[in-house]
Scaffold this motif. Structure first.
Motif, mmCIF file in Angstrom:
data_model
loop_
_atom_site.group_PDB
_atom_site.id
_atom_site.type_symbol
_atom_site.label_atom_id
_atom_site.label_comp_id
_atom_site.label_asym_id
_atom_site.label_seq_id
_atom_site.Cartn_x
_atom_site.Cartn_y
_atom_site.Cartn_z
ATOM 1 N N LEU A 115 0.822 -1.224 -0.075
ATOM 2 C CA LEU A 115 0.014 0.059 0.019
ATOM 3 C C LEU A 115 0.739 1.163 -0.074
ATOM 4 C CD1 LEU A 115 -2.837 -0.935 2.503
ATOM 5 C CD2 LEU A 115 -2.979 -0.816 0.004
ATOM 6 N N VAL A 116 2.087 1.121 0.485
ATOM 7 C CA VAL A 116 2.943 2.306 0.700
ATOM 8 C C VAL A 116 3.500 2.523 -0.435
ATOM 9 C CG1 VAL A 116 5.121 3.130 1.673
ATOM 10 C CG2 VAL A 116 3.540 1.856 3.111
ATOM 11 N N VAL A 117 3.769 1.608 -1.312
ATOM 12 C CA VAL A 117 4.161 1.952 -2.778
ATOM 13 C C VAL A 117 2.824 2.199 -3.707
ATOM 14 C CG1 VAL A 117 5.448 0.627 -4.591
ATOM 15 C CG2 VAL A 117 6.090 0.271 -2.552
ATOM 16 N N PHE A 118 1.992 1.764 -3.435
ATOM 17 C CA PHE A 118 0.677 2.217 -4.405
ATOM 18 C C PHE A 118 0.369 3.428 -3.898
ATOM 19 C CE2 PHE A 118 1.008 -1.927 -5.727
ATOM 20 C CZ PHE A 118 -0.018 -2.904 -5.269
ATOM 21 N N ALA A 119 0.358 3.880 -2.954
ATOM 22 C CA ALA A 119 0.014 5.401 -2.603
ATOM 23 C C ALA A 119 0.850 6.346 -3.340
ATOM 24 C CB ALA A 119 0.211 5.587 -0.965
ATOM 25 N N GLU A 120 2.233 5.789 -3.767
ATOM 26 C CA GLU A 120 3.045 6.833 -4.261
ATOM 27 C C GLU A 120 2.707 6.544 -5.970
ATOM 28 O OE1 GLU A 120 7.083 6.328 -3.553
ATOM 29 O OE2 GLU A 120 7.675 7.408 -5.494
ATOM 30 N N LYS A 121 2.738 5.407 -6.235
ATOM 31 C CA LYS A 121 2.855 5.162 -7.676
ATOM 32 C C LYS A 121 1.442 5.090 -8.148
ATOM 33 C CE LYS A 121 7.399 4.645 -7.988
ATOM 34 N NZ LYS A 121 8.308 5.337 -8.606
ATOM 35 N N TYR A 122 0.419 4.686 -7.477
ATOM 36 C CA TYR A 122 -1.027 4.396 -7.869
ATOM 37 C C TYR A 122 -1.940 5.324 -7.214
ATOM 38 C CZ TYR A 122 0.755 -0.050 -10.334
ATOM 39 O OH TYR A 122 1.564 -1.005 -11.058
ATOM 40 N N PRO A 123 -1.870 6.566 -7.261
ATOM 41 C CA PRO A 123 -2.752 7.348 -6.608
ATOM 42 C C PRO A 123 -4.100 7.185 -6.835
ATOM 43 C CG PRO A 123 -1.450 8.677 -7.914
ATOM 44 C CD PRO A 123 -0.896 7.329 -8.210
ATOM 45 N N PHE A 124 -4.403 6.677 -8.091
ATOM 46 C CA PHE A 124 -5.655 6.586 -8.361
ATOM 47 C C PHE A 124 -6.276 5.300 -8.487
ATOM 48 C CE2 PHE A 124 -5.328 10.849 -9.428
ATOM 49 C CZ PHE A 124 -4.122 11.076 -10.249
ATOM 50 N N LEU A 125 -5.735 4.692 -7.596
ATOM 51 C CA LEU A 125 -6.041 3.113 -7.286
ATOM 52 C C LEU A 125 -7.573 3.049 -6.959
ATOM 53 C CD1 LEU A 125 -4.852 0.187 -7.553
ATOM 54 C CD2 LEU A 125 -4.956 0.546 -5.021
ATOM 55 N N GLU A 126 -8.240 2.081 -7.578
ATOM 56 C CA GLU A 126 -9.717 1.996 -7.163
ATOM 57 C C GLU A 126 -10.213 0.928 -6.638
ATOM 58 O OE1 GLU A 126 -10.683 4.614 -11.431
ATOM 59 O OE2 GLU A 126 -11.764 2.627 -11.129
ATOM 60 N N GLU A 127 -9.420 -0.283 -6.848
ATOM 61 C CA GLU A 127 -10.054 -1.534 -6.342
ATOM 62 C C GLU A 127 -8.709 -2.359 -5.649
ATOM 63 O OE1 GLU A 127 -13.410 -2.547 -9.661
ATOM 64 O OE2 GLU A 127 -11.834 -4.045 -9.434
ATOM 65 N N LEU A 128 -9.108 -2.842 -4.855
ATOM 66 C CA LEU A 128 -7.946 -3.853 -4.117
ATOM 67 C C LEU A 128 -8.815 -5.171 -3.752
ATOM 68 C CD1 LEU A 128 -4.924 -3.946 -3.186
ATOM 69 C CD2 LEU A 128 -5.802 -3.237 -1.095
ATOM 70 N N ARG A 129 -8.247 -6.161 -4.341
ATOM 71 C CA ARG A 129 -8.941 -7.586 -4.029
ATOM 72 C C ARG A 129 -7.771 -8.659 -3.214
ATOM 73 N NH1 ARG A 129 -13.965 -7.052 -6.181
ATOM 74 N NH2 ARG A 129 -14.073 -5.639 -7.758
ATOM 75 N N LEU A 130 -8.061 -8.795 -2.146
ATOM 76 C CA LEU A 130 -6.874 -9.681 -1.447
ATOM 77 C C LEU A 130 -7.578 -10.981 -0.836
ATOM 78 C CD1 LEU A 130 -5.500 -6.596 0.824
ATOM 79 C CD2 LEU A 130 -4.856 -7.397 -1.374
ATOM 80 N N LYS A 131 -6.808 -12.128 -0.900
ATOM 81 C CA LYS A 131 -7.038 -13.423 -0.610
ATOM 82 C C LYS A 131 -5.776 -13.978 0.250
ATOM 83 C CE LYS A 131 -9.164 -17.611 -1.737
ATOM 84 N NZ LYS A 131 -9.808 -18.637 -3.105
ATOM 85 N N ARG A 132 -6.183 -14.228 1.459
ATOM 86 C CA ARG A 132 -5.019 -14.920 2.480
ATOM 87 C C ARG A 132 -3.859 -14.024 2.377
ATOM 88 N NH1 ARG A 132 -5.856 -19.506 -0.967
ATOM 89 N NH2 ARG A 132 -7.723 -20.526 -0.168
ATOM 90 N N MET A 133 -4.150 -12.656 2.819
ATOM 91 C CA MET A 133 -3.039 -11.658 3.210
ATOM 92 C C MET A 133 -3.550 -11.125 4.591
ATOM 93 S SD MET A 133 -1.497 -10.919 0.060
ATOM 94 C CE MET A 133 -0.673 -9.399 0.493
#
Lengths: 589, 191
Positions: free
Chosen positions: A115-133
């Motif tokens: 998430l830390v990296v995404f906040a910088e590189k994908y600020p326009f992130l819309e969806e997150l789907r996680l399994k077994r995290m």
């Protein structure tokens, strides 16, 4: 308006492009990117990216969704470098056997540094789907703060968070359309989280909180449901009573997917008919689940809604054969059915009779640890379903015993199986009529079902089963093995014979170093290998690690165990190198 | 990100007998090895077992970690749903008996509410707190056949021992109590 990271590529004019690259692609990059951008399938995109450099670039710039089957196979830095414009990320973490307590707590798969990296590189992130995290409240709060366009979060089999994290999502994600919390280990602290959705918030389309065990704030829920006119999926938890359900349905007759609360409350006649009428008003319902705790005499309120149902998930509702039969009469359109084995063979006969369009059947055990005369489903129920439901292609079947002949009959009736998961609950159980191993059963499956992608085997099995698999299962991608096989040869057959194998998970089998090392060339083309309680040693693992530097070979060590044995081995390909976050009990060789 | 135990261990459904070591994952390897059978050349099954027990014995089944492969949340739910606790409820003056599922309620106050709804007799909640002063008194028959006042024992104990419920009118309750006292007095006299 999309704010893409603009390319800094050398722009050649279309003419010079054509002049210089005769024989290869003569489209301007923008056009190529447009065209490739329309590809949705991951496999197609992967193929396209291998054609040439231009296509590789067009593909990486136009990609919006990424699926990572093993979070340790790549790092967030590598991911964001290759794909600059991602809007939707799907990540899977722990090995599947962690569902069955075979992976210790604190093993890893923490979402935070992603998430830390995404906040910088994908600020326009819309969806997150996680399994077994592993997802902490802090991570959820960080997510809610960092992505202004965030729309959808789906957490399946995750752990580490509480309702406080949900509250943060509710409060801060102004554009949220989906909040889907499935089967997680969650600390259900209080019911406040639902009140955190602002009054101005109306965009929710999917809400699933079915696994929470405490009461929720019903008043807040009712108001939320009322103002979210686009709500299509609503899955409630046990605390919601029938009376409350009726009120919610009244507010949201447009629902397509419904997970009820508890289906067991003393209702007056008036309440009963109100509930019945609420269900008949739900004309768009195609999926029904929930029914935590069922009073069977109330099931008829569902009948008016059954005709359009395609997916019925009664896997938490232990009904008996009569109740399910009466219900299924109304469910002619069912494609997917999940049930508990309390319906017994008679219930399965009803399935075969009333649900000719069935494609997927999952039968779960009510009492997996029962001894002696425990009932459930048997070979005859299995055959009955296969006779009536010729379109069946996915089965998950828990039973106490089985026969080779029955399985052979089933696949003869239904040769199109893509997923065949048979769990005979007694380890090493032979064919109960002939006392022979169950080799021929699975032999029949792989010989007949040429489209088979996923197979789970059980019962008493010798190397012959694996010979069959290696010889016939040419489309097999996932294989789950437990308490089976006679020697290393078995595992070798599979590794050498199944060209499309991606995931192999093995427990309690007599496969040792020779078997492990026979797959040397194979593992890089697979996602992962899991072997626990087999005969693999540390030396064997070290050798594998030495020969194949691009694989991560990890051994999970337990206290007090033999130092030379490698009890739990997890092998997977990775471009990210060895884990930097491994806990002390995970040894990377 | 190292994380100390969040206390989730307590919610995890464990396999194995009570009093087993804290983590099933570090359950001693001997038990796991027991589940491991080999087939020798004659096709007969040989069991490698410390106890010499059969692969299919109940004890060994219960101690295999993660088998059958049913996810924890499913195991939890299936165990809960297996117990249905319907008991008959009669109310003095009502023509029909009703049934109530004790397992549906988390405590006495919920039970009181449910009873009130069923019979329309209000004040059940107060009756549980202060039985001397209410019009209706809930009593139950326990496993030994004795009629007891609802509310004395912990809820779980009550759930297990309650066979049927009865909502008595206060005046009748006193009458019965008087009868028992008289019976006891007669018994004493005859001793």
């Amino acid at each position: 308006m999309e704010c893409c990271n603009k390319r800094r590529m050398m722009k050649e004019s279309p003419e010079s492009n054509f002049m210089n690259r005769r024989g290869s692609s003569c489209f301007p990059d923008e056009v190529l990117e447009r065209v490739i951008g329309m590809l949705k399938s991951r496999k197609d995109r992967s193929s396209v990216s291998l054609v040439c450099k231009e296509w590789y670039n067009a593909e990486r710039w136009s990609r919006r969704n990424v699926f990572i089957g093993n979070c340790y196979s790549v790092s967030p830095e590598i991911l964001t470098r290759r794909f600059p414009n991602i809007r939707s990320v799907t990540l899977k973490g722990k090995p599947r056997f962690s569902d069955f307590n075979l992976v210790p707590a604190n093993w890893g798969a923490d979402i935070h540094f992603w998430l830390v990296v995404f906040a910088e590189k994908y600020p326009f992130l819309e969806e997150l789907r996680l399994k077994r995290m592993t997802v902490s409240d802090e991570s959820l709060k960080f997510l809610a703060r960092s992505f202004p366009n965030f729309k959808a979060i789906s957490l399946q089999n995750c752990d580490g968070f509480s309702t406080d994290g949900l509250a943060a999502i509710a409060a801060d994600c102004k554009n949220l359309t989906e909040l889907d919390i499935q089967e997680n280990v969650i600390d259900d602290k209080n019911d406040n989280w639902l009140t955190c959705f602002p009054e101005s918030f109306t965009s929710l389309e999917v809400l699933n909180f079915s696994i929470l065990h405490n009461d929720v704030n019903f008043d807040a829920l009712e108001k939320l449901v009322t103002r979210c006119k686009s709500l299509k999926t609503l899955k409630l938890n046990k605390s919601i009573t029938l009376e409350q359900l009726q009120r919610l349905l009244f507010r949201a007759p447009q629902l397509c997917e419904l997970g009820t609360g508890s289906f067991s409350q003393e209702l007056t006649t008036q309440q009963y008919s109100e509930l019945e009428s609420a269900f008949s008003n739900c004309k768009n319902l195609n999926t029904l689940s929930g029914l935590w705790v069922v009073t069977p005499q109330y099931l008829p309120v569902l009948y008016p809604a059954c005709a359009n149902l395609t997916f019925l998930n009664f896997s938490y509702a232990p009904l008996d054969s009569d109740d399910i039969a009466k219900l299924l009469v109304h469910c002619a359109n069912i494609r997917r059915l999940w049930v508990v084995d309390t319906i017994e063979d008679k219930g399965l006969e009803a399935v075969g009779t009333h649900c000719p369009l069935l494609e997927e059947l999952r039968v779960f055990p009510a009492d997996p640890f029962a001894e002696g005369d425990a009932r459930g489903v048997t070979d005859s129920g299995f055959i009955a379903v296969s006779q009536g439901c010729r379109n069946l292609h996915y089965v998950l079947y828990f039973c106490r015993h089985m026969t080779n002949a029955a399985v052979a009959t089933v696949v003869q009736n239904c040769p199109d199986f893509t997923h065949f998961r048979l769990c005979i609950m007694n380890p090493g159980q032979p064919d109960y009529r002939t006392s022979e191993p169950m080799d021929e059963a699975f032999g029949a499956v792989v010989k007949t079902c040429s489209k088979l992608q996923r197979l789970a085997i059980s019962g008493l099995l010798t190397d012959l089963t694996f010979e069959y698999i290696g010889k016939y299962a040419k489309n097999l991608e996932t294989l789950s093995v437990a308490f089976a096989g006679s020697s290393d040869w078995g595992m070798q057959c599979v590794l050498e014979g199944c060209p499309k194998l991606r995931k192999l998970e093995i427990r309690d089998c007599p496969f040792g170093n020779a078997a492990l090392l026979s797959g040397l060339e194979k593992y890089e083309s697979m996602r992962s290998l899991w072997m626990s309680d087999c005969k693999v040693t540390m030396n064997g693992c070290r050798l594998l690690a030495k020969e194949m530097p691009r694989l991560n070979v990890e051994v999970i060590k337990e206290d007090g165990s033999d130092d030379s044995q490698a009890e739990r081995v997890y092998v997977y390909r990775s471009v990210a190198g060895p884990r930097r976050d491994a806990p002390p009990f995970v040894l990377t060789l | 990100m190292a994380r100390e135990g969040l206390g989730f261990e307590i919610t995890e459904l464990r396999l194995g007998l009570p009093g087993e070591p804290k983590s099933l994952v570090s359950t001693n390897k001997n038990e796991k090895k027991r589940m491991f059978s080999e087939i020798d050349d004659n096709g007969e099954k040989e069991k490698k077992s410390n106890t010499g027990g059969n692969l299919k014995t109940t004890e060994s089944k219960a101690q295999v970690v993660g088998w059958p492969p049913v996810c924890s949340y499913r195991k939890k739910n299936s165990m809960n749903e297996a117990t249905k606790m319907y008991v008959k409820v009669s109310m003095d003056g009502a023509p029909f008996l009703r049934k109530i599922d004790l397992g549906m309620h988390k405590g006495y106050s919920e039970l009181a509410l449910a009873l009130e709804k069923l019979f329309g007799c209000y004040g059940m909640g107060e009756a549980l707190k202060d039985p001397e002063n209410c019009e209706h008194v809930p009593i139950y028959e326990d496993k030994e056949g004795d009629w007891m006042l609802v509310g004395d024992v912990p809820w779980e104990m009550f759930m297990e021992s309650c066979k049927r419920l009865r909502i008595m009118k206060r005046s009748d309750a006193w009458q019965i109590e008087k009868t028992y006292i008289e019976i006891d007095e007669i018994k004493e006299k005859n001793v």
